[in-house]
Motif scaffolding. Structure first.
Motif, PDB file in Angstrom:
ATOM      1  N   VAL A 247       0.860  -1.178   0.000  1.00  0.00           N
ATOM      2  CA  VAL A 247       0.000   0.000   0.000  1.00  0.00           C
ATOM      3  C   VAL A 247       0.898   1.231   0.000  1.00  0.00           C
ATOM      4  CG1 VAL A 247      -0.188  -0.058   2.530  1.00  0.00           C
ATOM      5  CG2 VAL A 247      -1.856   1.225   1.197  1.00  0.00           C
ATOM      6  N   VAL A 248       0.559   2.204  -0.841  1.00  0.00           N
ATOM      7  CA  VAL A 248       1.397   3.400  -1.000  1.00  0.00           C
ATOM      8  C   VAL A 248       0.523   4.646  -0.880  1.00  0.00           C
ATOM      9  CG1 VAL A 248       3.130   2.222  -2.388  1.00  0.00           C
ATOM     10  CG2 VAL A 248       1.177   3.284  -3.526  1.00  0.00           C
ATOM     11  N   GLU A 284      10.654  -8.512  -5.210  1.00  0.00           N
ATOM     12  CA  GLU A 284      11.862  -7.684  -5.241  1.00  0.00           C
ATOM     13  C   GLU A 284      11.555  -6.296  -5.773  1.00  0.00           C
ATOM     14  OE1 GLU A 284      16.385  -7.729  -7.186  1.00  0.00           O
ATOM     15  OE2 GLU A 284      15.009  -9.424  -7.484  1.00  0.00           O
ATOM     16  N   ALA A 285      10.749  -6.215  -6.830  1.00  0.00           N
ATOM     17  CA  ALA A 285      10.410  -4.924  -7.418  1.00  0.00           C
ATOM     18  C   ALA A 285       9.521  -4.109  -6.478  1.00  0.00           C
ATOM     19  CB  ALA A 285       9.709  -5.131  -8.761  1.00  0.00           C
ATOM     20  N   VAL A 286       8.554  -4.756  -5.865  1.00  0.00           N
ATOM     21  CA  VAL A 286       7.637  -4.051  -4.964  1.00  0.00           C
ATOM     22  C   VAL A 286       8.389  -3.515  -3.747  1.00  0.00           C
ATOM     23  CG1 VAL A 286       5.665  -4.336  -3.424  1.00  0.00           C
ATOM     24  CG2 VAL A 286       5.597  -5.305  -5.730  1.00  0.00           C
ATOM     25  N   LEU A 287       9.245  -4.326  -3.147  1.00  0.00           N
ATOM     26  CA  LEU A 287       9.994  -3.870  -1.971  1.00  0.00           C
ATOM     27  C   LEU A 287      10.956  -2.739  -2.326  1.00  0.00           C
ATOM     28  CD1 LEU A 287      10.784  -7.207  -0.080  1.00  0.00           C
ATOM     29  CD2 LEU A 287       8.960  -5.541   0.332  1.00  0.00           C
ATOM     30  N   GLY A 288      11.489  -2.765  -3.537  1.00  0.00           N
ATOM     31  CA  GLY A 288      12.357  -1.671  -3.954  1.00  0.00           C
ATOM     32  C   GLY A 288      11.611  -0.349  -4.011  1.00  0.00           C
ATOM     33  N   MET A 289      10.378  -0.370  -4.525  1.00  0.00           N
ATOM     34  CA  MET A 289       9.578   0.857  -4.574  1.00  0.00           C
ATOM     35  C   MET A 289       9.131   1.293  -3.183  1.00  0.00           C
ATOM     36  SD  MET A 289       7.385   0.452  -8.121  1.00  0.00           S
ATOM     37  CE  MET A 289       7.166  -1.323  -8.098  1.00  0.00           C
ATOM     38  N   VAL A 290       8.885   0.342  -2.299  1.00  0.00           N
ATOM     39  CA  VAL A 290       8.548   0.686  -0.915  1.00  0.00           C
ATOM     40  C   VAL A 290       9.718   1.421  -0.265  1.00  0.00           C
ATOM     41  CG1 VAL A 290       8.141  -0.293   1.387  1.00  0.00           C
ATOM     42  CG2 VAL A 290       6.851  -1.146  -0.587  1.00  0.00           C
ATOM     43  N   ASP A 291      10.914   0.928  -0.469  1.00  0.00           N
ATOM     44  CA  ASP A 291      12.096   1.589   0.110  1.00  0.00           C
ATOM     45  C   ASP A 291      12.290   2.983  -0.470  1.00  0.00           C
ATOM     46  OD1 ASP A 291      12.582  -0.650   1.612  1.00  0.00           O
ATOM     47  OD2 ASP A 291      14.049  -1.503   0.217  1.00  0.00           O
ATOM     48  N   THR A 292      12.055   3.128  -1.772  1.00  0.00           N
ATOM     49  CA  THR A 292      12.219   4.439  -2.412  1.00  0.00           C
ATOM     50  C   THR A 292      11.242   5.463  -1.840  1.00  0.00           C
ATOM     51  OG1 THR A 292      12.977   3.421  -4.474  1.00  0.00           O
ATOM     52  CG2 THR A 292      12.129   5.674  -4.605  1.00  0.00           C
ATOM     53  N   LEU A 293       9.980   5.076  -1.716  1.00  0.00           N
ATOM     54  CA  LEU A 293       8.972   5.998  -1.180  1.00  0.00           C
ATOM     55  C   LEU A 293       9.242   6.321   0.286  1.00  0.00           C
ATOM     56  CD1 LEU A 293       5.748   4.540  -2.841  1.00  0.00           C
ATOM     57  CD2 LEU A 293       6.880   6.697  -3.400  1.00  0.00           C
ATOM     58  N   SER A 294       9.648   5.326   1.050  1.00  0.00           N
ATOM     59  CA  SER A 294       9.943   5.556   2.472  1.00  0.00           C
ATOM     60  C   SER A 294      11.103   6.541   2.622  1.00  0.00           C
ATOM     61  CB  SER A 294      10.271   4.241   3.158  1.00  0.00           C
ATOM     62  OG  SER A 294       9.171   3.357   3.114  1.00  0.00           O
ATOM     63  N   ALA A 295      12.089   6.433   1.755  1.00  0.00           N
ATOM     64  CA  ALA A 295      13.232   7.349   1.808  1.00  0.00           C
ATOM     65  C   ALA A 295      12.816   8.778   1.485  1.00  0.00           C
ATOM     66  CB  ALA A 295      14.314   6.880   0.837  1.00  0.00           C
ATOM     67  N   GLN A 296      11.742   8.933   0.717  1.00  0.00           N
ATOM     68  CA  GLN A 296      11.222  10.262   0.381  1.00  0.00           C
ATOM     69  C   GLN A 296      10.242  10.793   1.431  1.00  0.00           C
ATOM     70  OE1 GLN A 296       9.440   9.738  -3.469  1.00  0.00           O
ATOM     71  NE2 GLN A 296      11.388   9.328  -4.512  1.00  0.00           N
ATOM     72  N   LYS A 301       3.971   0.454   2.611  1.00  0.00           N
ATOM     73  CA  LYS A 301       4.067  -0.712   3.493  1.00  0.00           C
ATOM     74  C   LYS A 301       3.667  -1.967   2.732  1.00  0.00           C
ATOM     75  CE  LYS A 301       2.269  -2.602   7.838  1.00  0.00           C
ATOM     76  NZ  LYS A 301       1.327  -2.384   8.960  1.00  0.00           N
ATOM     77  N   GLU A 302       4.436  -3.028   2.929  1.00  0.00           N
ATOM     78  CA  GLU A 302       4.144  -4.296   2.261  1.00  0.00           C
ATOM     79  C   GLU A 302       2.928  -4.969   2.897  1.00  0.00           C
ATOM     80  OE1 GLU A 302       6.254  -8.601   1.152  1.00  0.00           O
ATOM     81  OE2 GLU A 302       7.055  -7.362   2.784  1.00  0.00           O
ATOM     82  N   ILE A 303       2.115  -5.604   2.044  1.00  0.00           N
ATOM     83  CA  ILE A 303       1.012  -6.468   2.476  1.00  0.00           C
ATOM     84  C   ILE A 303       1.337  -7.856   1.960  1.00  0.00           C
ATOM     85  CG2 ILE A 303      -1.468  -6.897   2.386  1.00  0.00           C
ATOM     86  CD1 ILE A 303      -1.864  -3.989   1.613  1.00  0.00           C
TER      87      ILE A 303
END
Length: 605
Positions: A247-248, A284-296, A301-303
């Motif tokens: 969820v983003v 792998e792709a989803v977690l990468g985008m989660v990390d990018t958004l969190s850094a911003q 958050k992963e479901i």
């Protein structure tokens, strides 16, 4: 405030009185204006303080049975005598108190929407306390368990009740999780129904649509269990591994731009609201985008969902899904239902033209448009109170954002509440949410909380300028209401009849006098049942004068909701438009009551 008191007697005096879901007592304080709620609270507080031997349950029973639930309401959730006095004192003083739930404005007829979330909020043991404390939840869960065992030889009840071993792999198995979520939502729905809420429609999100369709009557329990169980098994067998969801907290344009710039495979799968979305894809792709958004500094958050739900990959499942349903289904299409069911699959209501196999495949494949479903519920179906059916709120923020953009009234005109919270103690949080519905919805079913009550006397507010007839003998017998009518066209009642207003209550005691009453022209006549004109007999007393509505079965057994109503007109002093309305507890008391209403020849007026 007057110290005038009325006495209510019930044959079932030994019962415990009305109870809220957590066992506490509802003490309803209401009036037609917000200011008078405070005065009413002060009057009840003084009476309760002066009668420490009266149990709060008897006070609550008396108020619910004898006083109408008026527009402005406060509900005191009573535990014992001392806390009841403290809560009433706080209400009278305008202070906040943890045992008081007060409506933000006047109660009005609400179109309640039961709202069902999708996968994501589950955990082993999510229904343990409900199963232990709520008979209605327990009964519904057991019904689902029995049906599931009959159909498939297995049941998710152990997951719901937290009775799995610590290393049991089914704790993370979609074949257990999705049927368990359905069972949980069905149980919570039974709790809300039993507590007095009445839905006008249901709204479903992703898998939650199955529970929404079941509650609305669009599907039978057997078909609902078949869809959720067979589909979960199919997903487990056919889905490629290594996928997840997240969820983003960004809008659609930003999300699509992010997906376009990412080399991994992922798709936008859920639109909950303008700024609450979900993506599905390779983990792998989803977690990468989660990390990018969190850094911003943005929410992400992963479901944990082991298959790529609501993406194009699911298109491959249709033939296998239809074959797997086989002969399990009782019906081929949706049923008419008893209320609309709004689904996020299409963003609108389901109907009888929709095949069960096709629709529930679309539900698995299509992008979830919960934003469209909420808009359709609020605008197209006029829903103005939303209750989420989950152990812990998951959709409240999304519902709030969508409803805020519907029109100028926005969220303020359409409250959104949950059922409970994961950290709640017992049923206390659920009870407060039930109280929030009770003080907001004028259609709340108070009879769901109130068994037969006990006999006590409590203060009644005397209407300004009112006078009551003399009472003779003991304080038993039927209730007598004095009503004044006016011929003012500005205040005409329904069908052009003169409007009426209550100007007083009284109670007639035992009287051996012959039944005599005043006619409208002032003459006297017998009041025996066989002489009462049929035009003067009504099927039941009006709702506004006798308290909360009851079902026909409740009225049939309640001595305080007698069937016949007798109206006698008489010239009283300078007001020729006054009549007395009597609801007798038995035929034998009619004559005595009528005789106590003095004729024009008597002193007074």
């Amino acid at each position: 405030m007057s110290d005038h008191a009325g006495t209510i007697t019930d044959a079932a005096a030994a019962t415990s009185g009305p109870r809220l879901p957590d066992g506490r007592v509802p003490i309803l304080i209401s009036s037609d204006t917000a200011e008078l709620v405070v005065e009413e609270a002060a009057a009840i507080r003084d009476w309760v303080r002066a009668h420490p031997d009266v149990d709060p349950a008897r006070v609550g029973a008396h108020l619910l049975r004898t006083r109408p639930a008026r527009r402005h309401r406060a509900l005191v959730i009573a535990v014992d005598h001392s806390r009841l006095v403290d809560a009433l004192d706080a209400l009278a003083a305008g202070r906040v108190h943890p045992d008081v739930v007060r409506g933000a404005g006047a109660a009005a007829p609400r179109r309640i929407a039961y709202t069902y979330p999708g996968q994501g909020s589950q955990r082993p043991g999510m229904g343990t306390s409900y199963y232990r404390l709520s008979e209605h939840y327990r009964r519904e869960v057991d019904t689902c368990h029995e049906q599931s065992m009959r159909l498939f030889g297995s049941s998710p009840r152990d997951y719901v009740l937290g009775e799995l071993d610590a290393d049991d792999p089914s704790a993370t198995d979609v074949r257990t999780i999705q049927p368990a979520l359905f069972m949980q939502m069905a149980g919570l729905t039974a709790m809300w129904d039993a507590a007095g809420a009445t839905p006008a429609l249901t709204v479903g999100h992703s898998q939650g649509e199955i529970a929404a369709a079941y509650r609305s009557g669009a599907m039978t329990l057997s078909d609902a269990l078949t869809i959720v169980t067979i589909r979960a098994r199919l997903v487990h067998e056919l889905s490629p591994r290594g996928h997840t969801m997240a969820v983003v907290g960004i809008d659609v344009d930003e999300c699509e731009d992010m997906l376009a710039r990412n080399s991994g495979w992922a798709q936008l799968s859920v639109v909950n609201s303008a700024h609450i979305l979900c993506i599905s894809g390779k983990r792998e792709a989803v977690l990468g985008m989660v990390d990018t958004l969190s850094a911003q500094g943005k929410f992400a958050k992963e479901i944990r969902v082991e298959y790529p739900a609501h993406t194009s990959i699911v298109s491959e499942y249709q033939p296998a899904f239809l074959d797997a349903l086989g002969t399990y289904l009782e019906n081929e299409s949706m049923l008419a239902g008893t209320m609309p069911c709004i689904g996020a699959t299409l963003g609108g209501a389901v109907d009888e033209t929709m095949s069960l196999g096709d629709y529930w495949f679309w539900n698995l494949r299509n992008r979830v448009r919960f934003d469209k479903a909420m808009t359709d519920a609020a605008v197209g179906h006029r829903a103005d109170f939303f209750i989420e059916m989950s152990e812990h709120p998951t959709l409240l923020l999304a519902m709030g954002e969508t409803l805020s953009d519907v029109d100028e009234a926005g969220l303020a005109a359409r409250p959104v509440i949950g059922t409970s919270r994961r950290d709640a103690v017992g049923l206390e949080e659920f009870t407060r949410n039930v109280a929030a519905v009770a003080v907001t919805d004028s259609g709340f079913r108070w009879e769901a909380l109130q068994p037969a009550d006990t006999a006590i006397s409590t203060p009644n507010r005397r209407w300004a300028g009112s006078r009551t007839p003399s009472c003779v003998g003991s304080t038993c017998g039927p209730i007598v209401r004095r009503v004044a009518t006016t011929r003012s066209t500005a205040r005409a009642g329904p069908r052009g009849r003169p409007a009426m207003r209550c100007i007083g209550w009284s109670r007639r005691g035992d009287c051996a006098s012959a039944g005599v009453c005043c006619r409208r022209d002032g003459s006297r006549s017998s009041t025996r049942p066989d002489s009462v004109p049929t035009s003067r007999v009504r099927s039941r007393p009006p709702h506004s004068s006798r308290g909360p509505r009851q079902s026909s079965s409740a009225r049939a057994v309640s001595p305080w909701r007698p069937t016949p109503r007798f109206c006698w007109w008489g010239l009283r002093g300078r007001n020729p438009m006054v009549r007395w309305i009597i609801w007798p507890t038995s035929w034998s008391t009619v004559g005595g009551v009528a005789d106590s209403i003095r004729c024009p020849s008597s002193s007074g007026g």
